[in-house]
Write a protein that holds these residues in place. Structure first.
Motif, PDB file in Angstrom:
ATOM      1  N   ALA B  36      25.948 -31.558 -15.313  1.00 12.96           N
ATOM      2  CA  ALA B  36      24.781 -30.681 -15.386  1.00 12.96           C
ATOM      3  C   ALA B  36      25.033 -29.409 -14.580  1.00 12.96           C
ATOM      4  O   ALA B  36      24.688 -28.310 -15.032  1.00 12.96           O
ATOM      5  CB  ALA B  36      23.542 -31.413 -14.877  1.00 12.96           C
ATOM      6  N   VAL B  39      27.347 -27.223 -16.595  1.00 11.18           N
ATOM      7  CA  VAL B  39      26.658 -26.630 -17.743  1.00 11.18           C
ATOM      8  C   VAL B  39      25.721 -25.515 -17.276  1.00 11.18           C
ATOM      9  O   VAL B  39      25.653 -24.445 -17.894  1.00 11.18           O
ATOM     10  CB  VAL B  39      25.891 -27.722 -18.514  1.00 11.18           C
ATOM     11  N   PHE B  42      27.612 -22.513 -16.532  1.00 10.88           N
ATOM     12  CA  PHE B  42      28.095 -21.939 -17.785  1.00 10.88           C
ATOM     13  C   PHE B  42      26.997 -21.094 -18.444  1.00 10.88           C
ATOM     14  O   PHE B  42      27.247 -19.963 -18.864  1.00 10.88           O
ATOM     15  CB  PHE B  42      28.536 -23.068 -18.715  1.00 10.88           C
ATOM     16  N   ILE B  43      25.787 -21.650 -18.513  1.00 15.14           N
ATOM     17  CA  ILE B  43      24.678 -20.888 -19.106  1.00 15.14           C
ATOM     18  C   ILE B  43      24.467 -19.598 -18.332  1.00 15.14           C
ATOM     19  O   ILE B  43      24.292 -18.521 -18.902  1.00 15.14           O
ATOM     20  CB  ILE B  43      23.375 -21.710 -19.094  1.00 15.14           C
ATOM     21  N   MET B  46      26.704 -16.910 -19.202  1.00 13.80           N
ATOM     22  CA  MET B  46      26.576 -16.373 -20.555  1.00 13.80           C
ATOM     23  C   MET B  46      25.803 -15.060 -20.563  1.00 13.80           C
ATOM     24  O   MET B  46      25.837 -14.329 -21.550  1.00 13.80           O
ATOM     25  CB  MET B  46      25.863 -17.397 -21.453  1.00 13.80           C
ATOM     26  N   ARG B  48      26.657 -12.661 -18.769  1.00 16.10           N
ATOM     27  CA  ARG B  48      27.676 -11.816 -18.131  1.00 16.10           C
ATOM     28  C   ARG B  48      27.463 -11.832 -16.618  1.00 16.10           C
ATOM     29  O   ARG B  48      26.392 -12.138 -16.126  1.00 16.10           O
ATOM     30  CB  ARG B  48      27.672 -10.379 -18.671  1.00 16.10           C
ATOM     31  N   LEU B  72      17.400 -13.384 -19.085  1.00 15.37           N
ATOM     32  CA  LEU B  72      17.139 -14.555 -19.926  1.00 15.37           C
ATOM     33  C   LEU B  72      17.937 -15.795 -19.503  1.00 15.37           C
ATOM     34  O   LEU B  72      17.357 -16.864 -19.329  1.00 15.37           O
ATOM     35  CB  LEU B  72      17.390 -14.219 -21.394  1.00 15.37           C
ATOM     36  N   PRO B  73      19.275 -15.666 -19.295  1.00 18.14           N
ATOM     37  CA  PRO B  73      20.001 -16.871 -18.866  1.00 18.14           C
ATOM     38  C   PRO B  73      19.465 -17.430 -17.555  1.00 18.14           C
ATOM     39  O   PRO B  73      19.491 -18.647 -17.340  1.00 18.14           O
ATOM     40  CB  PRO B  73      21.438 -16.378 -18.699  1.00 18.14           C
ATOM     41  N   LEU B  76      16.593 -19.465 -18.553  1.00 18.33           N
ATOM     42  CA  LEU B  76      17.056 -20.671 -19.242  1.00 18.33           C
ATOM     43  C   LEU B  76      17.590 -21.681 -18.242  1.00 18.33           C
ATOM     44  O   LEU B  76      17.319 -22.880 -18.321  1.00 18.33           O
ATOM     45  CB  LEU B  76      18.174 -20.323 -20.235  1.00 18.33           C
ATOM     46  N   ALA B  80      16.647 -25.526 -17.522  1.00 16.86           N
ATOM     47  CA  ALA B  80      17.653 -26.576 -17.677  1.00 16.86           C
ATOM     48  C   ALA B  80      17.784 -27.389 -16.399  1.00 16.86           C
ATOM     49  O   ALA B  80      17.910 -28.613 -16.438  1.00 16.86           O
ATOM     50  CB  ALA B  80      18.991 -25.953 -18.056  1.00 16.86           C
TER      51      ALA B  80
END
Lengths: 560, 114
Positions: B36, B39, B42-43, B46, B48, B72-73, B76, B80
Motif C-alpha cells: 500500500a 502504491v 506511485f500515485i 503520477m 509529476r 489531484l494525485p 487521490l 487511498a
C-alpha cells in the motif's frame, strides 16, 4: 433557480446510492434486538429501490424514438464534467441497477428466515453492499469507481463473516487478502491512467486515448492491464478465480446469494471500459484485451465445468456455476471487443440477467437441500460444518450478540416437495435447457455470432466454434451435477425430510417467477439488450453525452 | 529525485510481494502495508514531481500553472491511504479471530503437515 422540470429528473439518478445508504445508516440507531424494525426498513428501502430502478429503465428507454439511446448524467456538486465526479445512467447501468435490486429482494427475505439473527448488523451491511454495488454501476469516474468498489467490498467482508465460525473465518482471510491485493492493483492502474491521460473521467479517457503517442500508449496499456486484473479478479476469470467457490460456499446463504451480483460488478466494469475505451474508434488501441478475455473466459467455463462435476458439497458446486456464468459473459465480451458483432453481446446481456438471479437462487436453495444430510447437524444451521460453532458461543456475550434461537417471524413450515420441484426447475434453468432464459441467451449469442460472422467473412471463425463447444458441454455438466444432487437428496434419500420454513421457499419461488417472467417477456428483454449492445459498441454516444453534460446551477454564483 | 523515488517504490513493492506470498498471517499483513505504501507513492508521483510548489493556487486572476503542483494525485492518495488503512485494520481483526479460532497463524488455518 432552475425550473423544476429540468432539475428533478436528475436527482433520481443518485437515489439508487442514497436509498440504501440512508436506510443502512438509519438501522444503526436500532439495537440488534429490534431486528424486525431493521427488516422493515430494509424491505421498504428495497421497495423504493425497485420503483426507482423501474423509473430509470423507463427513462432510459424513453428516448428510444430519437435514435435509440439516452444517457442521463448527474453532476456531483454541479462541477463541470472532466473536473468533477459524474454519475452516468445509460441502458447498461439501468439494467444492472435493476438486476441488483431484483436479486436483493429475495436475498433479504431469505435472511429474515433466521440468518439475520446470527450476528450483528446484517441489515446495515446488506444495505451498504447495495449502495456500493449501485454506485459502481452508476459512476462515470474511475477513482469514484474505486471508492464504490471499496464500499461494496468492506460491506461484503462483514457479510462474508456473518454468522462467524471457523470455516468462515478461514475463508474470510483468503477472501479479504485477495481483494486487498486486487484493490492495490486497481489503485496502480488508476494512478497510471491519470499519469498518461491526465484525466479520470471514463468518457474523457476514451476521448484522449486515440491521440496518445507511442510511449504513452504503452504505459496506458499497462495501466489498462493493471485495472483489468483487478476487475477480472472480482469477475473471477480463470487463473484468478480459485477464491470464489470456497468463499461463496462458506458464506451464509443470503450473503452468498447477494454476492452473486458482485462478480457481475467486475463484469460490468470490464464491459463498460473495454467497449468505451477500446472500441472501434480507439485508434491503435482498438480491441486491446479482447484476446485475453476470450482465452480467459473459455478457460473459466472449462474450469467451472470440471468444478461442477468434481467438487464436493452443494454450495461449492454453486460457486463453480457462478464461474461458468461469469466466463460465458467474459468470452462474449472479448469476442464483441475484437469485432465479433453486436448479436453476441445482445445474447450475453440477456444471459447475464437470467443466470445471475438463477445462481443467486441456487445459493438460497443449496443450504436447505444440504440440510440434515449429516446426522450430527440437527442443531446447526449449516450442514457443511462438522464442528460445533464454539467460537461464536464463546464470543457472543463479549460482543453483545443477540442470538435468535426462537422461531423467526413466520414459523410456518414449508414442504420438502416444493424444495424438490424448485431445485429441478432451477437445474433446467442453469443448465440452459429450453424454454428458460439460459437457453434463449445462449442460443441468441451463438446464432447471432454465427450470423454476424458468416455475413462478413463467409465463414465462422474457430473461436466461435470453441465457444459454442464449451458452452454446450458446460450446460450438460451442470445438468449432470444437479441431477446427481437431486437423485441423492430427493429420490434416494434415506434421511427424513428436514424442517423447512416457508420463508426459505418464498424467495426461491420469487426468483423462479422472475425468470419465468423473463422467459415470457423474452422479446421485450431481448430488444432492450439489443439496444444496449448497440449503444455499447457505439462508444461515441456515451462519450458525447457525458462530455457535454450541462451544468445545472447558475454558474456565475460560483465565482464569489 | 526520480531515481530515489523509483527505487523506494520498487523496494517496497518488491518486499511487499515477497511477504504476501509467505505463509504467516503477520507476514501477509506487513506485506500488504508495504504494498500500500508503494502504491500510494506511485500515485503521488503520477502528478509529476515538484519541489517546493504548492498544490493550491491563490484566489483571483490567472497564475502560471507550471509553478504549482498537481493537486489531484494528492487528493487521490489521501483517499487511498484512508481506505487501505481501514481495510487493513479490518483484515487484522479477522486475522486475530482466525488465530483464536484455528490455533495457528498459518494463512490456511492449519499447518502444512497437519
Amino acid at each position: 433557480m432552475t425550473p423544476e422540470t429540468t432539475f428533478v429528473p436528475g436527482h433520481i439518478l443518485v437515489a439508487p446510492i442514497l436509498i440504501p445508504l440512508v436506510a443502512g445508516a438509519l438501522m444503526l440507531f436500532y439495537d440488534d434486538r429490534h431486528r424486525q424494525i431493521k427488516l422493515g426498513i430494509g424491505l421498504a428501502a428495497l421497495a423504493a429501490l425497485f420503483l426507482v430502478s423501474i423509473e430509470l429503465i423507463v427513462r432510459v428507454k424513453g428516448a428510444a424514438e430519437d435514435n435509440g439511446t439516452l444517457v442521463g448524467t448527474y453532476l456531483m456538486g454541479d462541477w463541470p464534467v472532466p473536473i468533477g465526479i459524474v454519475l452516468v445512467l445509460d441502458r447498461l447501468s439501468a439494467m444492472m441497477v435493476m438486476l441488483s435490486t431484483l436479486l436483493a429482494i429475495p436475498s433479504l427475505i431469505y435472511a429474515a428466515a433466521g440468518w439475520q439473527g446470527k450476528g450483528q448488523h446484517y441489515h446495515s451491511m446488506f444495505q451498504f453492499l447495495l449502495a456500493g454495488v449501485n454506485g459502481a454501476f452508476l459512476t462515470g469516474d474511475l477513482f469514484n469507481l474505486f471508492v464504490f468498489f471499496e464500499v461494496m467490498l468492506a460491506a461484503s467482508y462483514g457479510l462474508m463473516l456473518h454468522g462467524s465460525g471457523v470455516d468462515r473465518i478461514k475463508q474470510g482471510i483468503h477472501y479479504i487478502g485477495i481483494n486487498l491485493a486486487a484493490s492495490l492493483l486497481f489503485l496502480l492502474g488508476a494512478g497510471l491512467v491519470y499519469g498518461t491521460t491526465g484525466t479520470l473521467n471514463m468518457a474523457d479517457i476514451s476521448r484522449v486515448v486515440p491521440g496518445l503517442d507511442g510511449a504513452q500508449r504503452q504505459l496506458f496499456h499497462a495501466a489498462a492491464a493493471f485495472l483489468g486484473i483487478a476487475f477480472l479478479t472480482k469477475a473471477a476469470i480463470w487463473p484468478l478465480c480459485f477464491w470464489l467457490p470456497p468463499t461463496y460456499a462458506a458464506a451464509s446463504p443470503p450473503a452468498a446469494a447477494s454476492f452473486a451480483i458482485m462478480t457481475k460488478v467486475g463484469l460490468y466494469v470490464i464491459l463498460r471500459l473495454s467497449t468505451l475505451i477500446f472500441g472501434e474508434d480507439a485508434g491503435a488501441s482498438a480491441g486491446f484485451g479482447g484476446p485475453a478475455l476470450i482465452l480467459g473466459g473459455i478457460a473459466t467455463i472449462a474450469y467451472g465445468t470440471f468444478g461442477v462435476l468434481g467438487a464436493q458439497g452443494v454450495a461449492t458446486k454453486g460457486g463453480h456455476m457462478a464461474l461458468i456464468s461469469s466466463g460465458t459473459v467474459l468470452t462474449a465480451t472479448g469476442i464483441a471487443v475484437i469485432g465479433g458483432g453486436q448479436q453476441i453481446l445482445t445474447g450475453a446481456l440477456y444471459y447475464l440477467i437470467g443466470s445471475t438471479i438463477a445462481v443467486g437462487a441456487y445459493f438460497l436453495l443449496a443450504e436447505t437441500v444440504a440440510r440434515d444430510e449429516k446426522e450430527h447437524s440437527d442443531d446447526d444451521d449449516d450442514g457443511r460444518e462438522p464442528e460445533p460453532d464454539y467460537i461464536a458461543d464463546r464470543w457472543a456475550p463479549m460482543m453483545g450478540t443477540v442470538e435468535d434461537e426462537a422461531a423467526p417471524a413466520i414459523g410456518r413450515t414449508g414442504s420438502w416437495t416444493a424444495i424438490g420441484i424448485s431445485f429441478a426447475v432451477l437445474a433446467v434453468i442453469i443448465a440452459g435447457l429450453p424454454p428458460f432464459p439460459g437457453f434463449i441467451g445462449k442460443f441468441a449469442m451463438l446464432s447471432g455470432a454465427i450470423r454476424d460472422n458468416a455475413q462478413v467473412t463467409g465463414m465462422i471463425p474457430a473461436v466461435i466454434w470453441a465457444y459454442a463447444g464449451v458452452l454446450i458441454v458446460s450446460g450438460f455438466a451442470v445438468l449432470i451435477a444437479m441431477m446427481r444432487i437431486g437423485i441423492r437428496r430427493f429420490w434416494a434419500s434415506e434421511t427424513p425430510a428436514p424442517r423447512i420454513l416457508a420463508l426459505e421457499i418464498v424467495p426461491v419461488v420469487l426468483i423462479l417467477a422472475m425468470i419465468a417472467l423473463q422467459t415470457v417477456k423474452s422479446g421485450a428483454v431481448l430488444s432492450y439488450t439489443e439496444d444496449t449492445a448497440s449503444a455499447l459498441l457505439t462508444p461515441s454516444v456515451y462519450r458525447d453525452a457525458v462530455l457535454s453534460a450541462p451544468v445545472v446551477g447558475p454558474h456565475e454564483g460560483m465565482e464569489q | 529525485m526520480e531515481l530515489i523515488l523509483a527505487l523506494a517504490i520498487g523496494v517496497m513493492v518488491g518486499s511487499g510481494v515477497w511477504l504476501i506470498l509467505r505463509p504467516r498471517t503477520f507476514q501477509v499483513i506487513i506485506g500488504l502495508c508495504l504494498l500500500a505504501y508503494g502504491v500510494n507513492m506511485f500515485i503521488f508521483s503520477m502528478g509529476r514531481l515538484y519541489v517546493g510548489a504548492a498544490p493550491i493556487m491563490p484566489r483571483g486572476g490567472f497564475v502560471d500553472p507550471t509553478a504549482y503542483a498537481d493537486p489531484l494525485p494528492q487528493a487521490l492518495v489521501l483517499t487511498a491511504i484512508v481506505i487501505s488503512f481501514a481495510t487493513t485494520a479490518l483484515f487484522l481483526v479477522v486475522m486475530i479471530a482466525a488465530r483464536g479460532a484455528t490455533g495457528t497463524d498459518h494463512v490456511d488455518g492449519k499447518e502444512r503437515d497437519q
